[in-house]
Design an enzyme around this catalytic site. Structure first.
Site, PDB file in Angstrom:
ATOM      1  N   ASP A   2       0.834  -1.207   0.000  1.00  0.00           N
ATOM      2  CA  ASP A   2       0.000   0.000   0.000  1.00  0.00           C
ATOM      3  C   ASP A   2       0.869   1.258   0.000  1.00  0.00           C
ATOM      4  O   ASP A   2       1.991   1.240   0.516  1.00  0.00           O
ATOM      5  CB  ASP A   2      -0.911  -0.033   1.238  1.00  0.00           C
ATOM      6  N   ASN A   9     -10.994  -2.889  -5.430  1.00  0.00           N
ATOM      7  CA  ASN A   9     -10.278  -1.848  -6.177  1.00  0.00           C
ATOM      8  C   ASN A   9     -10.984  -1.449  -7.484  1.00  0.00           C
ATOM      9  O   ASN A   9     -10.620  -0.447  -8.107  1.00  0.00           O
ATOM     10  CB  ASN A   9      -8.825  -2.264  -6.449  1.00  0.00           C
TER      11      ASN A   9
HETATM   12  C1  IPE Z   1      -5.334  -2.843  -0.251  1.00  0.00           C
HETATM   13  O1  IPE Z   1      -5.033  -1.502  -0.374  1.00  0.00           O
HETATM   14  C2  IPE Z   1      -5.306  -3.506  -1.606  1.00  0.00           C
HETATM   15  C3  IPE Z   1      -4.013  -3.632  -2.219  1.00  0.00           C
HETATM   16  C4  IPE Z   1      -2.869  -3.268  -1.701  1.00  0.00           C
HETATM   17  C5  IPE Z   1      -4.031  -4.238  -3.537  1.00  0.00           C
HETATM   18  P1  IPE Z   1      -6.170  -0.397  -0.531  1.00  0.00           P
HETATM   19  O2  IPE Z   1      -5.468   0.898  -0.635  1.00  0.00           O
HETATM   20  O3  IPE Z   1      -7.102  -0.743  -1.632  1.00  0.00           O
HETATM   21  O4  IPE Z   1      -6.957  -0.527   0.854  1.00  0.00           O
HETATM   22  P2  IPE Z   1      -7.868   0.505   1.613  1.00  0.00           P
HETATM   23  O5  IPE Z   1      -8.893   0.985   0.626  1.00  0.00           O
HETATM   24  O6  IPE Z   1      -6.991   1.612   2.059  1.00  0.00           O
HETATM   25  O7  IPE Z   1      -8.452  -0.246   2.755  1.00  0.00           O
HETATM   26  C1  IPE Z   2      -1.513   0.278  -3.407  1.00  0.00           C
HETATM   27  O1  IPE Z   2      -1.351   1.657  -3.437  1.00  0.00           O
HETATM   28  C2  IPE Z   2      -1.741  -0.285  -4.787  1.00  0.00           C
HETATM   29  C3  IPE Z   2      -3.107  -0.774  -5.034  1.00  0.00           C
HETATM   30  C4  IPE Z   2      -4.095  -0.751  -4.177  1.00  0.00           C
HETATM   31  C5  IPE Z   2      -3.347  -1.341  -6.335  1.00  0.00           C
HETATM   32  P1  IPE Z   2      -2.574   2.655  -3.394  1.00  0.00           P
HETATM   33  O2  IPE Z   2      -2.970   2.983  -4.803  1.00  0.00           O
HETATM   34  O3  IPE Z   2      -3.677   2.136  -2.544  1.00  0.00           O
HETATM   35  O4  IPE Z   2      -1.887   3.926  -2.729  1.00  0.00           O
HETATM   36  P2  IPE Z   2      -2.505   4.930  -1.674  1.00  0.00           P
HETATM   37  O5  IPE Z   2      -3.103   4.120  -0.571  1.00  0.00           O
HETATM   38  O6  IPE Z   2      -3.549   5.718  -2.413  1.00  0.00           O
HETATM   39  O7  IPE Z   2      -1.360   5.762  -1.245  1.00  0.00           O
HETATM   40 MG    MG Z   3      -4.139   2.330  -0.579  1.00  0.00          MG
END
Ligand code: IPE
Ligand code: IPE
Ligand code: MG
Length: 228
Positions: free
Chosen positions: A16, A64
């Protein structure tokens, strides 16, 4: 990097913080995802060198899809390019690819690419790289329970045997980057007795030394499984 005696066989990572990494640099979110793919490359290599049998990476959750269409398509594009460009690297490092989640529901070209990559790496055995794509633990558990029921009985053993991770060693350590302290529907069953490790480091900044630090932390934990 030398193999260490951390004792962990299976590590999972909620990767993340790509978006925040990009934002800090006044870059578009996709730049964060690209940097995230580079981190994946480095960490997969390190995991093999550190002697892990399995590394499970949360790449795209079943939630997602709620993101803007452009970001979803950027992520799918990066995924395809990663699988294509890294097949040789998997072969060189004896890494077997596995996909968990409802990946057969992805676009036909992605499914076809995945099938090819799975069969090309099926003979590798040093480390399994399990990528969670269109994965949600609740969805996995519903599918596993339904399969267990169809096979006769809903018992813990039967559910476990039908999880997407059934052929992997038990989960030892679950890491989440970027400072969020939640599981976001990842490996809910498997994490029952896993050690949890949260770091503020954003995923694109996560280095082999950070993985080593998490493994060192794991090596110092005393796992009790409810006993004394
Ligand atoms: C979890 O991260 C999913 C992945 C890393 C693929 P998210 O960024 O989607 O999770 P939330 O929305 O903060 O809980
Ligand atoms: C994790 O990074 C990747 C996926 C969930 C695919 P994020 O896209 O969730 O990054 P933040 O949480 O917005 O920083
Ligand atoms: Mg995230």
């Amino acid at each position: 990097m030398s193999e260490t005696h951390h004792g962990a066989r299976h590590v999972a990572i909620i990767m993340d913080g790509n978006g925040r990494w990009a934002k800090k640099r006044f870059l578009p979110r996709v730049a964060g995802h690209k940097a995230g793919v580079e981190a994946v490359r480095t960490i997969v290599r390190a995991a093999a060198e550190m002697g892990l049998e399995a590394l499970t990476l949360y790449a795209f959750s079943s939630e997602n899809w709620k993101r803007p269409e452009e970001e979803v398509s950027d992520l799918m594009g990066l995924m395809k390019r990663f699988i294509l460009s890294d097949l040789d690297e998997f072969a060189a490092n004896d890494v077997k690819l596995k996909i968990i989640g409802n990946w057969r529901a992805l676009a036909p070209d992605v499914v076809e690419l995945i099938e090819k990559a799975l069969s090309r790496t099926a003979g590798n055995s040093r480390t399994t790289l399990a990528v969670a794509l269109n994965y949600g633990a609740q969805d996995e558990l519903v599918r596993a329970a339904a399969a267990a029921a169809a096979a006769g009985a809903i018992t813990a053993e039967a559910i476990e045997a039908h999880l997407d991770t059934a052929d992997l060693p038990p989960l030892d350590l679950l890491i989440r980057t970027s400072g969020e302290v939640r599981l976001s529907n990842f490996l809910l069953w498997q994490s029952a007795y896993a050690e949890l490790y949260f770091t503020d480091t954003l995923w694109p900044d996560f280095k082999p030394a950070d993985l080593q630090a998490a493994l060192d932390h794991f090596a110092r934990r005393e796992r009790r499984y409810g006993g004394l």
